[in-house]
Write a protein that holds these residues in place. Sequence first.
Motif, PDB file in Angstrom:
ATOM      1  N   SER A 306       0.725  -1.189   0.040  1.00 52.73           N
ATOM      2  CA  SER A 306       0.002   0.006   0.146  1.00 52.73           C
ATOM      3  C   SER A 306       0.807   1.235  -0.031  1.00 52.73           C
ATOM      4  O   SER A 306       0.706   2.188  -0.738  1.00 52.73           O
ATOM      5  CB  SER A 306      -0.931  -0.120   1.246  1.00 52.73           C
ATOM      6  OG  SER A 306      -1.838  -1.087   1.241  1.00 52.73           O
ATOM      7  N   ALA A 307       1.946   1.242   0.967  1.00 53.10           N
ATOM      8  CA  ALA A 307       2.764   2.320   0.984  1.00 53.10           C
ATOM      9  C   ALA A 307       3.565   2.604  -0.363  1.00 53.10           C
ATOM     10  O   ALA A 307       3.753   3.808  -0.913  1.00 53.10           O
ATOM     11  CB  ALA A 307       3.852   2.431   1.949  1.00 53.10           C
ATOM     12  N   LEU A 308       3.864   1.592  -0.925  1.00 57.42           N
ATOM     13  CA  LEU A 308       4.956   1.392  -2.207  1.00 57.42           C
ATOM     14  C   LEU A 308       3.928   2.194  -3.268  1.00 57.42           C
ATOM     15  O   LEU A 308       4.233   3.076  -4.045  1.00 57.42           O
ATOM     16  CB  LEU A 308       5.136   0.103  -2.541  1.00 57.42           C
ATOM     17  CG  LEU A 308       6.102   0.022  -3.885  1.00 57.42           C
ATOM     18  CD1 LEU A 308       6.985  -1.349  -3.628  1.00 57.42           C
ATOM     19  CD2 LEU A 308       5.224  -0.290  -5.185  1.00 57.42           C
ATOM     20  N   VAL A 309       2.597   1.840  -3.424  1.00 55.85           N
ATOM     21  CA  VAL A 309       1.918   2.380  -4.594  1.00 55.85           C
ATOM     22  C   VAL A 309       1.317   3.672  -4.262  1.00 55.85           C
ATOM     23  O   VAL A 309       1.454   4.601  -5.042  1.00 55.85           O
ATOM     24  CB  VAL A 309       0.602   1.327  -4.499  1.00 55.85           C
ATOM     25  CG1 VAL A 309      -0.737   2.154  -5.500  1.00 55.85           C
ATOM     26  CG2 VAL A 309       0.640  -0.030  -4.792  1.00 55.85           C
ATOM     27  N   GLU A 310       1.288   4.093  -2.980  1.00 50.27           N
ATOM     28  CA  GLU A 310       1.009   5.539  -2.789  1.00 50.27           C
ATOM     29  C   GLU A 310       1.955   6.341  -3.217  1.00 50.27           C
ATOM     30  O   GLU A 310       1.970   7.598  -3.593  1.00 50.27           O
ATOM     31  CB  GLU A 310       0.508   5.589  -1.272  1.00 50.27           C
ATOM     32  CG  GLU A 310      -0.708   5.032  -0.861  1.00 50.27           C
ATOM     33  CD  GLU A 310      -0.892   4.946   0.492  1.00 50.27           C
ATOM     34  OE1 GLU A 310       0.000   5.357   1.092  1.00 50.27           O
ATOM     35  OE2 GLU A 310      -2.238   4.749   1.001  1.00 50.27           O
ATOM     36  N   GLU A 314       2.059   9.414  -5.906  1.00 53.32           N
ATOM     37  CA  GLU A 314       2.368  10.787  -5.422  1.00 53.32           C
ATOM     38  C   GLU A 314       3.571  11.208  -6.277  1.00 53.32           C
ATOM     39  O   GLU A 314       3.517  12.421  -6.913  1.00 53.32           O
ATOM     40  CB  GLU A 314       2.858  10.966  -4.093  1.00 53.32           C
ATOM     41  CG  GLU A 314       3.204  12.155  -3.581  1.00 53.32           C
ATOM     42  CD  GLU A 314       3.735  11.980  -2.132  1.00 53.32           C
ATOM     43  OE1 GLU A 314       4.247  13.152  -1.486  1.00 53.32           O
ATOM     44  OE2 GLU A 314       3.518  10.775  -1.357  1.00 53.32           O
ATOM     45  N   ALA A 315       4.486  10.503  -6.886  1.00 55.07           N
ATOM     46  CA  ALA A 315       5.748  10.917  -7.733  1.00 55.07           C
ATOM     47  C   ALA A 315       4.841  11.088  -9.141  1.00 55.07           C
ATOM     48  O   ALA A 315       5.314  12.151  -9.880  1.00 55.07           O
ATOM     49  CB  ALA A 315       6.782   9.871  -7.832  1.00 55.07           C
ATOM     50  N   TYR A 316       4.038  10.271  -9.585  1.00 58.75           N
ATOM     51  CA  TYR A 316       3.638  10.623 -10.971  1.00 58.75           C
ATOM     52  C   TYR A 316       2.544  11.707 -11.153  1.00 58.75           C
ATOM     53  O   TYR A 316       2.265  12.011 -12.180  1.00 58.75           O
ATOM     54  CB  TYR A 316       3.087   9.246 -11.505  1.00 58.75           C
ATOM     55  CG  TYR A 316       3.953   8.632 -12.260  1.00 58.75           C
ATOM     56  CD1 TYR A 316       4.054   8.541 -13.722  1.00 58.75           C
ATOM     57  CD2 TYR A 316       5.178   7.654 -11.568  1.00 58.75           C
ATOM     58  CE1 TYR A 316       5.124   7.727 -14.375  1.00 58.75           C
ATOM     59  CE2 TYR A 316       6.004   7.077 -12.542  1.00 58.75           C
ATOM     60  CZ  TYR A 316       5.896   7.142 -13.662  1.00 58.75           C
ATOM     61  OH  TYR A 316       7.011   6.479 -14.418  1.00 58.75           O
ATOM     62  N   ALA A 317       2.005  11.811 -10.013  1.00 55.46           N
ATOM     63  CA  ALA A 317       0.894  12.940  -9.830  1.00 55.46           C
ATOM     64  C   ALA A 317       1.089  14.284 -10.817  1.00 55.46           C
ATOM     65  O   ALA A 317       0.493  14.507 -11.629  1.00 55.46           O
ATOM     66  CB  ALA A 317       0.463  13.351  -8.718  1.00 55.46           C
TER      67      ALA A 317
END
Length: 443
Positions: A306-310, A314-317
């Motif tokens: 979950s933390a990895l996906v978030e 966040e980096a791609y936003a």
Amino acid sequence: MPGRMNWPRSFAPRLALAMAAVVLVASVCGAGWGWFRAQSALRQQLDLVLAAEAEGLIRDYETYGLAGLAEATRLYSRRQGPIFLSLSAPDGRLIAGGVPVAPVTLRGFATLPRAGEGSQIRALGALLPGGVNLLVATELAPVDRAAAALAWTPPIAGGAAALLALALGFWLARRLERRLDDVSLAARAVMAGDLTQRLPQSGRGDEFDRLAATVNAMLARIETLVAELRQVTDDIAHDLRSPLSRLRQRLELAAAAARDPAADSATLDAAIDELDGILATFAALLRIARAEAGAGRDAFAELDLSALVEGVVEAYAPVVEDAGRTLAAEVAPGVRLTGSAPLLRQALANLLDNALAHGAGTIRVTLAPDGSLSVADEGPGIPEAERDNVQKRFYRLDRSRGTPGTGLGLALVAAIARLHGGALSLAPGPGGRGLTVRLRARG
């Protein structure tokens, strides 16, 4: 070479011979043991007969005295039956009857040599009141012959079993040889380059059929891998020829032109960009090869998916926002698995890059509680017939290769999913539009 059987080197005849030898040896050992046991049992029965005869004679002695016993002994001896009787005085003088052995005073059972012959006598001696010696005896030869007859039964049965084992072994060897000939022919065809050949199956579902099915599955996989290797080789040659040709042409033009620092700098920058693209292609191929070979599985560790996906979202936003698109995420909390964080991060980044490059509308990233990760967009999608093909290396829907890209993105994601014990699947996007790419990793 298939054809005539080489019997000395064939496994089944050698096995049959070994089994026949074992059966014969066991039969001989059984014959010896059987003879010993049969002889012991028959001699015990013989001792019981002698004891019964002696007991009856002793009762006669007690009832009729010595004269009556002597008369019974004489009458018994005249019948010439299998039992010999003798009565002798205390001084050794024969009173009645006779036993074909040297004069002997005996108490209890004994095996004695027959006088003048090589046979033996089984005798029971008893001392009667008054010092009279009673001797009851019989021949041992019939007992030994019966024991020998019983002992010959195992070797005869063993010999028959050995012959049957040999016949069955040679019959099985011939059947096995025919099946192996078919397998050998198919294997030689495969070695000659015909990867479409498969091992024959009898349809009975026996061990050979199961082995043939396993080998055929392996051959099918090899055929697929060889076909993919050929395709990859062609695609590498096709995809790298153009950038290398452009690079060579650019450098040749720069070398032929007059020296201009600004122009030379621009040429070198462009050449570096071309080389970076080529190196990126080889790096992606190396990562796919390592993932398919299982490299890195030893370094798996438990991680918070979950933390990895978030973090990736966040980096791609900002990148998605700069492209005029929208990025929406729905991440289930506390999803954990055992795997490689760098590889899973790379897989999600590849999916987002594909959605940015080929999709349209909103990009939705979803991590379900069961650990399945999906990226969906509202673009043109991928035809159902092409969804398996796009997971292959260098495969691109744009067969003219007029658009940027190498066709390695989804291939790398699929390899990472397989490394984690999962799979990659493609389906239509929300409402039947666009594309949903779902990655299931079990770790």
